[in-house]
Design a protein around this motif. Structure first.
Motif, short mmCIF file in Angstrom:
data_model
loop_
_atom_site.label_atom_id
_atom_site.label_comp_id
_atom_site.label_asym_id
_atom_site.label_seq_id
_atom_site.Cartn_x
_atom_site.Cartn_y
_atom_site.Cartn_z
N HIS A 264 0.82 -1.21 0.00
CA HIS A 264 0.00 0.00 0.00
C HIS A 264 0.86 1.27 0.00
O HIS A 264 0.53 2.24 -0.68
N GLU A 265 1.97 1.24 0.72
CA GLU A 265 2.89 2.38 0.72
C GLU A 265 3.50 2.60 -0.66
O GLU A 265 3.55 3.72 -1.16
N LEU A 266 3.95 1.52 -1.29
CA LEU A 266 4.55 1.65 -2.62
C LEU A 266 3.51 2.02 -3.66
O LEU A 266 3.78 2.81 -4.57
N ALA A 267 2.30 1.52 -3.53
CA ALA A 267 1.21 1.89 -4.45
C ALA A 267 0.94 3.39 -4.36
O ALA A 267 0.73 4.05 -5.38
N ALA A 268 0.97 3.94 -3.16
CA ALA A 268 0.74 5.38 -2.99
C ALA A 268 1.81 6.19 -3.72
O ALA A 268 1.50 7.22 -4.33
N PHE A 269 3.07 5.72 -3.69
CA PHE A 269 4.13 6.41 -4.43
C PHE A 269 3.83 6.40 -5.92
O PHE A 269 3.89 7.45 -6.57
N TYR A 270 3.52 5.23 -6.49
CA TYR A 270 3.26 5.15 -7.93
C TYR A 270 1.98 5.90 -8.32
O TYR A 270 1.90 6.44 -9.43
N GLN A 271 1.02 5.98 -7.41
CA GLN A 271 -0.16 6.82 -7.69
C GLN A 271 0.25 8.28 -7.82
O GLN A 271 -0.21 8.98 -8.72
N ARG A 272 1.10 8.76 -6.91
CA ARG A 272 1.57 10.15 -6.98
C ARG A 272 2.37 10.38 -8.25
O ARG A 272 2.19 11.38 -8.95
N LEU A 273 3.29 9.45 -8.55
CA LEU A 273 4.18 9.62 -9.70
C LEU A 273 3.43 9.58 -11.02
O LEU A 273 3.68 10.41 -11.90
N LEU A 274 2.52 8.61 -11.17
CA LEU A 274 1.88 8.37 -12.47
C LEU A 274 0.47 8.90 -12.60
O LEU A 274 -0.06 9.00 -13.71
N GLY A 275 -0.20 9.18 -11.48
CA GLY A 275 -1.59 9.59 -11.53
C GLY A 275 -2.52 8.42 -11.82
O GLY A 275 -3.65 8.62 -12.28
N GLU B 64 -7.01 -0.27 -9.10
CA GLU B 64 -8.00 -1.12 -9.78
C GLU B 64 -8.53 -2.18 -8.83
O GLU B 64 -9.72 -2.46 -8.81
N ARG B 65 -7.64 -2.78 -8.05
CA ARG B 65 -8.00 -3.81 -7.07
C ARG B 65 -7.01 -3.74 -5.94
O ARG B 65 -5.86 -3.40 -6.14
N GLN B 66 -7.48 -4.13 -4.75
CA GLN B 66 -6.54 -4.21 -3.63
C GLN B 66 -6.98 -5.26 -2.64
O GLN B 66 -8.16 -5.58 -2.53
N ARG C 42 -3.68 0.93 -12.36
CA ARG C 42 -3.86 0.96 -13.81
C ARG C 42 -4.07 2.43 -14.20
O ARG C 42 -4.62 3.21 -13.46
N ALA C 43 -3.64 2.76 -15.41
CA ALA C 43 -3.83 4.11 -15.94
C ALA C 43 -5.32 4.44 -15.93
O ALA C 43 -6.15 3.56 -16.19
N PRO C 44 -5.68 5.69 -15.64
CA PRO C 44 -7.10 6.06 -15.63
C PRO C 44 -7.79 5.67 -16.94
O PRO C 44 -7.22 5.82 -18.02
N GLY C 45 -8.99 5.14 -16.82
CA GLY C 45 -9.76 4.74 -17.99
C GLY C 45 -9.36 3.41 -18.56
O GLY C 45 -9.91 2.98 -19.56
N THR D 124 -1.01 -2.39 -19.70
CA THR D 124 -0.37 -3.08 -18.59
C THR D 124 -0.45 -2.22 -17.34
O THR D 124 -0.20 -1.03 -17.38
N GLY D 125 -0.78 -2.84 -16.24
CA GLY D 125 -0.80 -2.17 -14.95
C GLY D 125 0.46 -2.46 -14.17
O GLY D 125 1.38 -3.14 -14.65
N ILE D 126 0.49 -1.96 -12.95
CA ILE D 126 1.57 -2.26 -12.00
C ILE D 126 0.88 -2.79 -10.76
O ILE D 126 -0.06 -2.17 -10.26
N ALA D 127 1.34 -3.92 -10.27
CA ALA D 127 0.83 -4.46 -9.01
C ALA D 127 1.97 -4.46 -8.01
O ALA D 127 3.13 -4.67 -8.37
N LEU D 128 1.63 -4.22 -6.77
CA LEU D 128 2.61 -4.20 -5.69
C LEU D 128 2.20 -5.28 -4.70
O LEU D 128 1.03 -5.37 -4.33
N GLN D 129 3.15 -6.11 -4.32
CA GLN D 129 2.86 -7.24 -3.44
C GLN D 129 3.77 -7.21 -2.23
O GLN D 129 5.00 -7.20 -2.38
#
Length: 175
Positions: free
Chosen positions: A56-67, A71-73, A81-84, A92-97
């Motif tokens: 969740h911490e790393l996802a927050a970083f990539y949300q800030r960086l990429l906007g 999609e799921r958690q 995933r990119a908006p839309g 392709t999305g990014i998943a953090l585990q």
């Protein structure tokens, strides 16, 4: 997962990157079906998964960086995933585990240390502005920089990623 066993370099379905199957500056990919007379089923890359201590911490970083949007958690997993693009239309999305045994890679590589097995490349229009924004979002600039048109940074979990200024998709993959 067991290691790949050596196979005949002329095998059209064997590993494209095995020793001796391609010249050092050119890797060829297999194009044949896995079995004669069998059609290749639809296979689409849906996400790249990055291991880390706190998804969740790393996802927050990539949300800030990429906007990008969540999609799921789950408690130990987040997919961005990119908006839309959450409608199954592709991209392709990014998943953090989360992984309690995660050890960040060392870059540049050092024998005996955790090696980087992959990294993300992000094309940017303004390298200086994008680098400044990434650092403000929580990234760290790497001490070693490999090229003038690329900036290597580390996300908060220590994964190297590149920002690069380029004009065509052929320019990608240099980091």
């Amino acid at each position: 997962m067991s290691p790949v066993s050596p196979v005949d370099p002329s095998d059209p379905v064997g590993p494209a990157h095995q020793a001796g199957s391609a010249s050092p500056d050119r890797v060829t990919a297999p194009v044949a079906s896995s079995a004669p007379g069998t059609a290749r089923p639809r296979v689409a890359l849906s996400t790249v998964v990055l291991e880390c201590s706190d998804a969740h911490e790393l996802a927050a970083f990539y949300q800030r960086l990429l906007g990008w949007e969540v999609e799921r958690q789950e408690p130990d997993w987040v997919k961005l995933r990119a908006p839309g693009r959450g409608d199954g239309s592709g991209g392709t999305g990014i998943a953090l585990q989360s992984d309690g045994t995660y050890v960040p890679p060392v870059w540049p590589g050092v024998p005996g240390a955790q090696q980087m097995t992959a990294h993300l490349d992000f094309e940017v229009a303004d390298l200086a502005a994008a680098t400044e924004y990434a650092v403000a979002s929580g990234a760290a600039l790497a001490t070693h920089q490999a090229a003038d048109d690329t900036r290597v940074l580390f996300d908060p979990a220590g994964h190297p990623f590149c920002l690069w200024a380029g004009g065509s998709p052929a320019d990608a993959g240099h980091g």
